[in-house]
Design a protein around this motif. Structure first.
Motif, mmCIF file in Angstrom:
data_model
loop_
_atom_site.group_PDB
_atom_site.id
_atom_site.type_symbol
_atom_site.label_atom_id
_atom_site.label_comp_id
_atom_site.label_asym_id
_atom_site.label_seq_id
_atom_site.Cartn_x
_atom_site.Cartn_y
_atom_site.Cartn_z
ATOM 1 N N SER A 84 -31.168 39.692 0.784
ATOM 2 C CA SER A 84 -31.555 40.578 0.947
ATOM 3 C C SER A 84 -30.100 41.760 0.004
ATOM 4 N N THR A 87 -28.261 41.206 -3.064
ATOM 5 C CA THR A 87 -29.457 42.351 -4.070
ATOM 6 C C THR A 87 -28.729 43.734 -3.625
ATOM 7 N N ALA A 90 -25.523 44.702 -5.509
ATOM 8 C CA ALA A 90 -25.583 44.420 -6.684
ATOM 9 C C ALA A 90 -25.846 45.492 -7.590
ATOM 10 N N LEU A 91 -27.488 45.986 -7.173
ATOM 11 C CA LEU A 91 -28.192 47.057 -8.069
ATOM 12 C C LEU A 91 -28.001 48.512 -7.301
ATOM 13 N N ALA A 101 -22.959 43.133 -10.997
ATOM 14 C CA ALA A 101 -23.623 42.756 -10.660
ATOM 15 C C ALA A 101 -23.837 41.124 -10.758
ATOM 16 N N LEU A 105 -24.367 38.872 -7.210
ATOM 17 C CA LEU A 105 -25.006 38.139 -6.915
ATOM 18 C C LEU A 105 -25.043 36.064 -6.510
ATOM 19 N N ALA A 182 -32.865 37.063 -1.693
ATOM 20 C CA ALA A 182 -32.083 37.885 -3.396
ATOM 21 C C ALA A 182 -33.285 37.912 -3.910
ATOM 22 N N LEU A 183 -33.740 36.911 -4.726
ATOM 23 C CA LEU A 183 -34.296 37.103 -5.593
ATOM 24 C C LEU A 183 -35.392 37.667 -5.343
ATOM 25 N N VAL A 185 -36.219 40.170 -3.720
ATOM 26 C CA VAL A 185 -35.543 41.892 -3.691
ATOM 27 C C VAL A 185 -35.464 41.954 -5.347
ATOM 28 N N LEU A 186 -34.941 41.495 -5.743
ATOM 29 C CA LEU A 186 -34.522 41.173 -7.230
ATOM 30 C C LEU A 186 -35.984 41.741 -8.088
ATOM 31 N N LEU A 254 -32.544 37.295 -14.623
ATOM 32 C CA LEU A 254 -33.143 36.637 -13.735
ATOM 33 C C LEU A 254 -32.795 35.591 -13.751
ATOM 34 N N PHE A 257 -29.613 33.828 -12.751
ATOM 35 C CA PHE A 257 -30.012 33.544 -11.217
ATOM 36 C C PHE A 257 -30.560 32.902 -11.263
#
Length: 433
Positions: A84, A87, A90-91, A101, A105, A182-183, A185-186, A254, A257
């Motif tokens: 998390s 992410t 990165a954002l 970003a 990641l 991470a995905l 949360v993304l 996405l 990633f």
């Protein structure tokens, strides 16, 4: 860990301890093992298991495994936090710098992946992961002094090169959890927030950025992750707020990633896990080791016509007792009494147990056929020393009922009386109870 692997691990640990510090007191345990009609490997493993339970090694292994599992769970939760954090880092800005970003990641993921692959291919003795070292460090702090130092070297000696596949499975599992977190949360942030995307460069041209975007998105596009159109890519040197443009960049990000991050780690985790399971199923003790060769000769089965499965059909016989008369499990034995003594009883008399060979023979026999009633004749002129008392206790342990018969009132009679042993005379053997 499967019970078979834990047993083999204990066996190798016992082997290592004995090679460093000498053999354990294992005569009675060896006798129990030799009474089992099974293969040589199983007898060696059973001996190690019984010894481990006797000297605390079995409990030490349980403590170590429990600590490793607990530290593993702690690192899994920590991996969720790391994912998390990747992410959110990165954002953290809006508009989002696309390639910065992407590096945020996947950068650490690629660096650790290269280190692990190099360690696997070129540096076989290097663990290759900070997460693995943290895991083992936490486990060591949890079990502290409650284990045996030979457990870890024995594990390394037993599993050898297979350990790299186990560590690879664990490492890639951690990274699979990190990237999955991470995905998630993304996806949540992309679904609940407005983000604009842009790319910035000093050295590269717009055409180079366009080609790079196509290269990175080529494989993910096979799975439905579309690549932004060329004019959208070039115009995105400055952030655009149109909804379809934001959506196309989010889908591309996405896809890249997932494909170059999550799928790579998931595949490596499964690959290492399958190789670990297949290779560990073929794990065997090295019976060519001189110590195991000596142990194999000492663990020949007591029962007759036992075929040793590990010797390709070679049959070995051993008849520890051939002269004993069957007496429905009721026996009289004489310990350290002169051979001229004659028992005045009609029950089966096994004989005199004055030599080491005679004592081994009766213990071997009672291991196979425990006595229902056993009367032990003692000459009280003989001092009750530790060796004699230990032998008497072994006889008692291998009998359903046992009594001591003092055949006289010798010089050491009072010392024998002070031991409070269960006493009887030969009439006790003829009673029904």
């Amino acid at each position: 860990m499967r019970e078979k692997l834990k047993s083999l691990w204990l066996t190798e640990t016992i082997h290592l301890i004995e090679s460093q510090s000498g053999r354990f007191a294992d005569q009675d345990i060896n006798r129990q093992v030799k009474a089992m009609p099974t293969s040589l490997v199983n007898r060696i493993v059973m001996r190690a298991t019984l010894l481990s339970k006797q000297n605390g090694l079995y409990l030490a292994q349980k403590v170590m495994l429990r600590s490793i599992k607990l530290s593993f769970l702690l690192l899994l939760f920590f991996s969720l936090f790391i994912g998390s954090s990747l992410t959110f880092g990165a954002l953290s800005q809006n508009p989002i710098n696309l390639y910065w970003a992407l590096f945020s990641l996947l950068g650490v993921h690629f660096i650790t992946l290269i280190i692990w692959l190099c360690s696997l291919l070129f540096f076989s003795r290097f663990g290759g992961s900070l997460l693995i070292h943290c895991w083992l460090w936490i486990a060591e702090k949890l079990y502290q002094k409650k284990t045996v130092k030979q457990l870890v070297p024995a594990f390394v000696s037993l599993f050898g090169y297979r350990i790299h596949w186990l560590l690879g499975f664990v490492l890639n599992l951690f990274w699979t959890v990190i990237l999955t977190s991470a995905l998630i949360v993304l996806l949540v942030l992309f679904s609940t927030q407005h983000y604009s995307f842009e790319w910035k460069t000093t050295l590269l041209s717009a055409d180079s950025i366009t080609q790079l975007t196509h290269y990175l998105g080529y494989l993910p596009s096979w799975f439905g992750f579309s690549i932004p159109k060329d004019e959208v890519i070039k115009l995105s040197e400055h952030a655009l707020s149109a909804g379809d443009i934001r959506s196309s960049w989010a889908i591309w990000l996405l896809g890249v990633f997932i494909f170059y991050g999550l799928i790579v780690r998931l595949f490596l985790m499964i690959f290492c896990g399958v190789i670990w399971m297949l290779s560990s199923r073929k794990l065997k003790l090295n019976l060519d080791d001189p110590d195991y060769q000596i142990l194999a000769r000492q663990l020949q089965p007591l029962v007759t016509n036992v075929e040793d499965e590990d010797k390709l059909g070679e049959i070995r016989w051993q008849l520890p007792i051939s002269q004993i008369e069957e007496g429905h499990g009721i026996y009289l034995v004489a310990v350290d009494i002169v051979d001229s003594w004659k028992p005045a009883t009609i029950v089966p008399f096994y004989g005199f147990l004055n030599t080491r060979e005679q004592r081994i023979a009766i213990l071997d026999y009672l291991q196979l056929k425990p006595a229902k009633k056993l009367l032990i004749a003692i000459d009280t002129d003989r001092a009750p020393d530790r060796g004699l008392l230990n032998f008497i206790q072994q006889l008692i342990n291998k009998s359903q009922q046992s009594r001591i018969w003092f055949i006289n009132q010798g010089k050491q009679f009072h010392n024998w009386q002070s031991l409070s042993l269960p006493l009887a005379n030969p009439n006790w053997l003829e009673q029904d109870n």
